[in-house]
Every structure is written in C-alpha cells, then in structure tokens.
Design a protein around this motif. Structure first.
Motif, PDB file in Angstrom:
ATOM      1  N   UNK A 157       1.066  -0.879   0.107  1.00  7.84           N
ATOM      2  CA  UNK A 157      -0.036   0.293  -0.264  1.00  7.84           C
ATOM      3  C   UNK A 157       0.798   1.224   0.712  1.00  7.84           C
ATOM      4  N   UNK A 158       1.728   0.978   1.225  1.00  6.65           N
ATOM      5  CA  UNK A 158       2.726   2.131   0.717  1.00  6.65           C
ATOM      6  C   UNK A 158       3.816   2.950  -0.378  1.00  6.65           C
ATOM      7  N   UNK A 159       4.414   1.540  -0.695  1.00  2.49           N
ATOM      8  CA  UNK A 159       4.500   2.028  -2.014  1.00  2.49           C
ATOM      9  C   UNK A 159       3.266   2.128  -3.432  1.00  2.49           C
ATOM     10  N   UNK A 160       2.210   1.101  -3.107  1.00  2.00           N
ATOM     11  CA  UNK A 160       1.433   2.551  -4.289  1.00  2.00           C
ATOM     12  C   UNK A 160       1.220   3.296  -4.056  1.00  2.00           C
ATOM     13  N   UNK A 161       1.300   4.345  -2.857  1.00  2.00           N
ATOM     14  CA  UNK A 161       0.758   5.948  -3.236  1.00  2.00           C
ATOM     15  C   UNK A 161       2.250   6.579  -3.296  1.00  2.00           C
ATOM     16  N   UNK A 162       3.398   5.909  -2.940  1.00  2.00           N
ATOM     17  CA  UNK A 162       4.460   7.196  -3.193  1.00  2.00           C
ATOM     18  C   UNK A 162       4.606   6.361  -4.908  1.00  2.00           C
ATOM     19  N   UNK A 163       4.296   5.591  -5.268  1.00  2.00           N
ATOM     20  CA  UNK A 163       4.320   5.407  -7.227  1.00  2.00           C
ATOM     21  C   UNK A 163       3.899   6.750  -7.383  1.00  2.00           C
ATOM     22  N   UNK A 164       2.676   7.238  -7.132  1.00  2.00           N
ATOM     23  CA  UNK A 164       1.707   8.207  -6.732  1.00  2.00           C
ATOM     24  C   UNK A 164       2.144   9.296  -7.617  1.00  2.00           C
ATOM     25  N   UNK A 165       2.648   9.720  -6.211  1.00  2.00           N
ATOM     26  CA  UNK A 165       3.044  11.311  -5.640  1.00  2.00           C
ATOM     27  C   UNK A 165       4.655  10.992  -6.661  1.00  2.00           C
ATOM     28  N   UNK A 166       5.294   9.564  -7.088  1.00  2.00           N
ATOM     29  CA  UNK A 166       6.441  10.446  -8.593  1.00  2.00           C
ATOM     30  C   UNK A 166       4.949  10.546  -9.959  1.00  2.00           C
ATOM     31  N   UNK A 167       4.723   9.492 -10.353  1.00  2.00           N
ATOM     32  CA  UNK A 167       3.937   9.474 -11.369  1.00  2.00           C
ATOM     33  C   UNK A 167       3.289  11.220 -11.315  1.00  2.00           C
ATOM     34  N   UNK A 179      10.397  21.912  -7.541  1.00  2.00           N
ATOM     35  CA  UNK A 179      12.429  22.071  -7.937  1.00  2.00           C
ATOM     36  C   UNK A 179      13.028  20.574  -8.138  1.00  2.00           C
ATOM     37  N   UNK A 180      13.844  20.279  -8.499  1.00  2.00           N
ATOM     38  CA  UNK A 180      14.897  19.113  -9.076  1.00  2.00           C
ATOM     39  C   UNK A 180      15.224  18.424  -8.167  1.00  2.00           C
ATOM     40  N   UNK A 181      15.859  19.229  -6.587  1.00  2.00           N
ATOM     41  CA  UNK A 181      15.455  18.105  -5.100  1.00  2.00           C
ATOM     42  C   UNK A 181      14.643  18.141  -4.546  1.00  2.00           C
ATOM     43  N   UNK A 182      13.104  18.817  -4.922  1.00  2.00           N
ATOM     44  CA  UNK A 182      12.190  18.133  -4.193  1.00  2.00           C
ATOM     45  C   UNK A 182      11.725  16.242  -5.263  1.00  2.00           C
ATOM     46  N   UNK A 183      12.429  16.611  -6.495  1.00  2.00           N
ATOM     47  CA  UNK A 183      11.558  15.537  -7.116  1.00  2.00           C
ATOM     48  C   UNK A 183      12.898  14.494  -6.863  1.00  2.00           C
ATOM     49  N   UNK A 184      14.145  14.646  -6.669  1.00  2.00           N
ATOM     50  CA  UNK A 184      14.817  13.566  -5.937  1.00  2.00           C
ATOM     51  C   UNK A 184      14.205  13.019  -4.407  1.00  2.00           C
ATOM     52  N   UNK A 185      13.789  13.790  -3.965  1.00  2.00           N
ATOM     53  CA  UNK A 185      13.528  13.357  -2.339  1.00  2.00           C
ATOM     54  C   UNK A 185      11.942  11.180  -2.869  1.00  2.00           C
ATOM     55  N   UNK A 186      11.592  12.335  -3.191  1.00  2.00           N
ATOM     56  CA  UNK A 186       9.884  11.834  -3.391  1.00  2.00           C
ATOM     57  C   UNK A 186      10.365  10.259  -4.084  1.00  2.00           C
ATOM     58  N   UNK A 187      11.632  10.235  -5.635  1.00  2.00           N
ATOM     59  CA  UNK A 187      12.651   9.114  -5.981  1.00  2.00           C
ATOM     60  C   UNK A 187      12.543   8.508  -5.431  1.00  2.00           C
ATOM     61  N   UNK A 188      13.555   8.969  -4.436  1.00  2.00           N
ATOM     62  CA  UNK A 188      14.142   8.028  -3.109  1.00  2.00           C
ATOM     63  C   UNK A 188      12.713   7.525  -1.876  1.00  2.00           C
ATOM     64  N   UNK A 189      11.878   8.088  -1.799  1.00  2.00           N
ATOM     65  CA  UNK A 189      10.204   7.225  -1.356  1.00  2.00           C
ATOM     66  C   UNK A 189      10.193   6.300  -1.974  1.00  2.00           C
ATOM     67  N   UNK A 190      10.124   6.122  -3.438  1.00  2.00           N
ATOM     68  CA  UNK A 190       9.413   5.143  -3.819  1.00  2.00           C
ATOM     69  C   UNK A 190      10.155   4.251  -3.744  1.00  2.00           C
ATOM     70  N   UNK A 195      11.163  -1.313  -1.985  1.00  2.00           N
ATOM     71  CA  UNK A 195      12.277  -2.714  -1.920  1.00  2.00           C
ATOM     72  C   UNK A 195      11.517  -3.065  -0.726  1.00  2.00           C
ATOM     73  N   UNK A 196      10.753  -2.144   0.648  1.00  2.00           N
ATOM     74  CA  UNK A 196      10.211  -2.765   1.744  1.00  2.00           C
ATOM     75  C   UNK A 196       8.806  -3.275   0.940  1.00  2.00           C
ATOM     76  N   UNK A 197       8.400  -3.479   0.026  1.00  2.00           N
ATOM     77  CA  UNK A 197       7.418  -4.076   0.074  1.00  2.00           C
ATOM     78  C   UNK A 197       8.214  -5.664  -1.224  1.00  2.00           C
TER      79      UNK A 197
END
Length: 459
Positions: A157-167, A179-190, A195-197
């Motif tokens: 469930x967490x991965x699905x949420x992070x994937x939607x935010x990244x998309x 900002x490019x920095x914020x996109x990098x943080x979102x990619x790291x969360x996804x 990996x946890x999933x």
C-alpha cells in the motif's frame, strides 16, 4: 572242525581296507598306519608297509627333499591315480557374491518443516503416499503468517502511494514547476517503499506461499490470513510422517520426509579378507529377490574403516528405478566383478594343500624315463572359491605360478603325506629355501619347511 574266526576276520579286514585304498586316495596316509597296526607291524616299517606301492616314494637324495622335490616311479603315479592340469592365466573377473540392502538417497530427501510457529489443522497425505511437486501436504494456522501477510499488504500500500506521487510530480519537475531537489526525494521514497514491499513478499515466498497466494493475501480478512497450505517441494513418496493433526510445532520440528523414487542407494558389505579388492568404479549387478529383475551399475563409495562388530567394510552404489517398483529396505544380492590382474594365474581348488597355515602345490618337473618328479611350491592366495584359486604374481613372499606349468590335482594330498614322511624318514632338520636370486636380485625372506610331521588338508 573248529573254525578260527579271528584270523579270518583279520584277513578279510585287511583285504577290505586295501580295496578301499584303491578308491579313496585322500585316506591312504591314515589307512596305511591302520594296516600296519592290523598286521602287527609299525606304521613306518619301510619294506614291511602293506601300502608301500602307493605311499612310499623311491629313494632320493636328502638335498632334493629339502628343496621340495619328490620323485616317484611311473607305477606309483598310476597307482595313486595322479592327475595334473596346466596352470592358466587369469582372464575372467573374480565374482564376489555379497549381501546388500536398498536405501533412499539421503542427499535427495526433502524434510518438511514449518517456517514459523504454527498449528496443524489438517494432514492431507499419509505414510507411503506418492506426491508430485506442488501437491498439498498440510493445512496450518499461524499468527506469525497472518502478521507477515499484513506487513506485505502494508508495504504494498505504501509503495502504491509513493508511486502515484512520483508519477504526478515527475511532469512538474520536467516543466521546472517543481524543484529538482524535491523530485529526487520523492524518487528515493518510492524506491524505499518498493524495496520494503519486495522484502515482505520474499518472506511469504520463503514461507512456502505461491505467487498467486501472495497476491490473494490482500483480499483475505481476519483468520483467513493465518491459514496456509504447505505443499511438496519435490516428487517422491512420503517415507516418514511424524506430524499429528491439532498439535503445535515450531521451525525445528520435522513433520515428514519425502524421498525420490527415480533412483535408490544399494549398500553392500564385503568381508575384511576381500575388502582390499573392492575399488570405486567396479561393475556390480544388483539382483532383486522374488523377481527376475536385475540392475547393473558401478561402485561409488567404499568405507575407509572395518566395522568392528561385523568385520566387514561397507560400499555403496546408486541404481536407477525407472518403473519406481523397487523400494528402500529390500534385501538384494550384489554380484561384484573384480577385474583380472596381469600375471595372476588360476588353478583348481583341489590342487592346493594347506599345512600349518601355509598353502602349497605340487608342480610336475622334467624327470628321467620311468620316473616322475614333483616340486612342492609355496604359494599365496589372492582369491578362492570352492572350485578355483587365484594366485598373485611372483613376489618376495612366494614364487608364484607360470601359465602352462603342470599342477597336480588328484593326488596332491598323498604327495604331501609322502613328502612329510620322507622328511621324517631322512631325519631332516628344518631348512630354509630362499627364492631364486636371479629373479629378484637378492635373497628374500626364507620359507621354512618343517621336518615335523603335520596334518595336510585341502583348505
């Protein structure tokens, strides 16, 4: 007229024993003594011995006797019914017939254990059941399993949420709205949630769930998440079942064993006398009882130690079981072939005479007309059966035999008795006869020929 029965009985007994001597050659030595006693004469009275024609060799030089040479006349050879056969080179393998038993290959056994604390709700197979890979074995209930399924559902469930935010935010970053920095943080969360999933899913797969069962876990509710069907990981037969329905088990407990049926082990035993003859790669034939079936294979392993209780060594071979009709624990006969070795010879079993734990044969040698000469030769035994003896190549322990030499078969025991009588008559002391120096370069350990009478036997 008064008949004197005792003298008549004595004459009849002497005549009967004399006729027996003409048939039973092996008993002549002892019978000669009996005849002498019946006639009122010593057993070794020289010219007065009744059986002289068969049991007394003609005079010979003492040095010949010491060298193991015995000379007879043609009449004596005929009277003894002495026969010889040529020594043959070993060309056929030696066959050892040994006991064996079949067994499952422990390297291919599948031991069924739970991966977590669980309760067995249902046992789906019994002892001896044939199963295939993926067949259900047990139904179990575990809170640890329910927790693992919930963790996977949460991680997914967490991965699905992070994937939607990244998309959603990736196009914004491309338009430089984000900002490019914020996109990098979102990619790291996804990436982290993905990996946890994956780790949560891998845990369920390790527990034994199939891909479909893992995907269906998110649709389960309540106690359904705690239930699982354990399946066989290999084809085979259930050879052990210790699980009891309703009991609780942990990961250390063995519930059952599944063994493959495509092949079996054959464990054989060979006595320590023949253990040195068995080598890896030798051909064996496994004969099953109550059947016309046999399987051929090769020796794969030999124990390095002798069992102190059975005084035997164990060896092992693997055999195929294509029809899957043979089972473990069957008693079988193992026919082991020992290949022939160079320079080994074969003689009939009756040619060998054993005296004081030493083995001898008599070899016919060249002799003047009207006479026959025989050499008493010490030999070693490589293998033997009730019909033949295999003699190893010449060594410093014995001269061995050469193919083509004439060895005495019928009459060897009588020759041995004659030889020992001759030693006693000549009053010889024990002599040492070294092996030919020209053959080996220097004298070997001497063979002691005892001058004392001993009982010769065919071993």
């Amino acid at each position: 007229m008064k008949i004197r029965w005792k003298p008549l009985l004595g004459v009849a007994l002497v005549a009967g024993v004399s006729a027996w001597l003409a048939v039973d050659h092996r008993a002549r030595g002892r019978a000669a003594e009996l005849l002498g006693e019946l006639a009122g004469r010593p057993a070794h009275a020289g010219e007065d011995r009744p059986d002289k024609a068969w049991t007394e060799a003609p005079p010979s030089r003492p040095e010949e006797t010491a060298r193991g040479i015995l000379t007879l006349t043609d009449e004596q050879v005929k009277g003894i019914d002495l026969k010889t056969v040529p020594v043959k080179a070993q060309t056929e393998p030696v066959i050892l017939r040994l006991p064996g038993v079949t067994d499952y290959d422990p390297a291919t056994l599948t031991i069924v254990r739970p991966q977590f604390d669980s309760r067995v709700d249902r046992v789906l197979v019994d002892l001896g059941t044939v199963v295939k890979q993926g067949d259900p074995l047990l139904e179990i209930f575990s809170t640890e399993l329910a927790e693992a399924k919930s963790n996977y559902e949460l991680a997914r469930s967490q991965w699905i949420r992070d994937k939607r935010v990244l998309d959603y935010k990736t196009p914004l970053a491309q338009n430089e709205t984000l900002p490019r920095k914020e996109l990098i943080e979102i990619e790291n969360d996804e990436a982290k949630s993905r990996l946890q999933m994956k780790l949560a899913k891998d845990k369920l797969l390790v527990y034994g769930l199939t891909e479909k069962e893992v995907e269906d876990a998110q649709k389960e509710d309540g106690v359904q998440k705690a239930r699982m069907t354990m399946r066989s990981r290999a084809d085979g037969i259930v050879v052990k079942r210790s699980v009891v329905q309703g009991n609780y088990y942990d990961s250390k407990d063995e519930l059952m064993q599944v063994a493959p049926l495509d092949h079996l082990w054959v464990r054989g035993s060979v006595s320590e006398l023949d253990a040195d003859k068995v080598e890896i790669g030798q051909k064996i034939r496994v004969i099953f009882p109550y059947s016309d079936k046999f399987i051929e294979d090769h020796v794969e392993y030999i124990d390095k130690a002798i069992d102190p209780e059975t005084r035997s060594a164990r060896f092992r071979a693997s055999i195929t079981n294509p029809e899957k009709r043979f089972k473990a624990g069957m008693f079988v006969k193992v026919r082991l072939e020992i290949p022939p070795k160079p320079d080994q010879t074969v003689i009939p079993r009756g040619s060998m005479v054993s005296v004081d734990r030493l083995d001898f044969v008599f070899i016919r040698k060249e002799a003047p007309p009207g006479k026959a000469r025989f050499e008493r030769r010490h030999i070693l035994v490589a293998s033997e059966s009730s019909d033949w003896v295999v003699v190893p190549p010449p060594s410093r322990d014995h001269l061995g035999l050469k193919p083509g030499e004439e060895v005495v078969t019928n009459g060897s025991l009588i020759l041995e008795q004659l030889y020992e009588d001759r030693l006693t008559t000549e009053g010889e002391t024990p002599r040492e006869r070294p092996i030919d120096d020209e053959t080996f370069g220097k004298p070997e350990k001497p063979v002691v020929i005892s001058a004392q009478p001993s009982v010769a036997r065919s071993r």
